[in-house]
Design a protein around this motif. Structure first.
Motif, PDB file in Angstrom:
ATOM      1  N   TRP A  14      -4.586   5.005   2.792  1.00 48.76           N
ATOM      2  CA  TRP A  14      -3.919   3.896   2.111  1.00 48.76           C
ATOM      3  C   TRP A  14      -4.575   3.635   0.769  1.00 48.76           C
ATOM      4  CZ3 TRP A  14      -3.181  -0.611   6.137  1.00 48.76           C
ATOM      5  CH2 TRP A  14      -2.148  -0.270   7.015  1.00 48.76           C
ATOM      6  N   HIS A  30      -7.443   0.435   8.786  1.00 47.99           N
ATOM      7  CA  HIS A  30      -6.842   1.733   8.477  1.00 47.99           C
ATOM      8  C   HIS A  30      -7.741   2.486   7.515  1.00 47.99           C
ATOM      9  CE1 HIS A  30      -3.840   4.695   7.208  1.00 47.99           C
ATOM     10  NE2 HIS A  30      -3.182   4.358   8.293  1.00 47.99           N
ATOM     11  N   ASP A  59       0.779   5.081   1.516  1.00 46.73           N
ATOM     12  CA  ASP A  59       0.119   5.950   2.482  1.00 46.73           C
ATOM     13  C   ASP A  59       0.053   7.338   1.855  1.00 46.73           C
ATOM     14  OD1 ASP A  59      -1.114   6.951   4.690  1.00 46.73           O
ATOM     15  OD2 ASP A  59       0.620   6.795   6.009  1.00 46.73           O
ATOM     16  N   VAL A  97       0.837  -1.196   0.000  1.00 46.73           N
ATOM     17  CA  VAL A  97       0.000   0.000   0.000  1.00 46.73           C
ATOM     18  C   VAL A  97       0.866   1.238   0.000  1.00 46.73           C
ATOM     19  CG1 VAL A  97      -1.963  -1.102   1.158  1.00 46.73           C
ATOM     20  CG2 VAL A  97      -0.227   0.077   2.524  1.00 46.73           C
TER      21      VAL A  97
END
Length: 136
Positions: free
Chosen positions: A35, A112, A26, A24
């Protein structure tokens, strides 16, 4: 009513390593913060597959063999434009990646903040759906 519509072509890839981890990014930009998976735009002289190879090598340093899993469309009725994204997956060997990318467990994706509509796109990457359409 005209049948012509301006379309922005993009692509995104869910990269998974042999340990089942997902790569991923960020993302800190105002558009799509959180993400997300590596990806980018299809240039006028290339197809989505070629764009995928180019973008992933540019962003991650990885050379991949992507598999097309489906598409997503965002239809902006007010602007009479559309974005069409080609969604790919690829399996790679785990290696060091640039600092804005990280390997995470697949289960961590749910813990997240994901960028934009990525949560709704996950079923395509996981092979549960092939296409999704958004009116914005």
């Amino acid at each position: 009513m005209t049948r012509l519509l301006a379309i922005e072509l993009t692509m995104m890839v869910m990269l998974e390593n042999e340990a089942g981890e997902i790569l991923v990014q960020d993302r800190k930009k105002k558009d799509w913060p959180g993400w997300t998976f590596p990806g980018g735009h299809v240039e006028k002289e290339e197809g989505s597959y070629e764009a995928t190879l180019r973008e992933i090598e540019e962003e991650t340093g990885l050379v991949i063999q992507p598999v097309l899993r489906g598409t997503a469309e965002w239809n902006n009725l007010a602007k009479e434009t559309r974005e069409l994204a080609f969604l790919y997956t690829a399996t790679v060997k785990k290696r060091t990646v640039p600092k804005d990318l990280l390997w995470v467990k697949k289960t961590d994706l749910n813990t997240h903040k994901l960028a934009g509509t990525l949560t709704e796109l996950l079923p395509i990457f996981f092979g549960e759906e092939q296409q999704i359409y958004f009116d914005v």
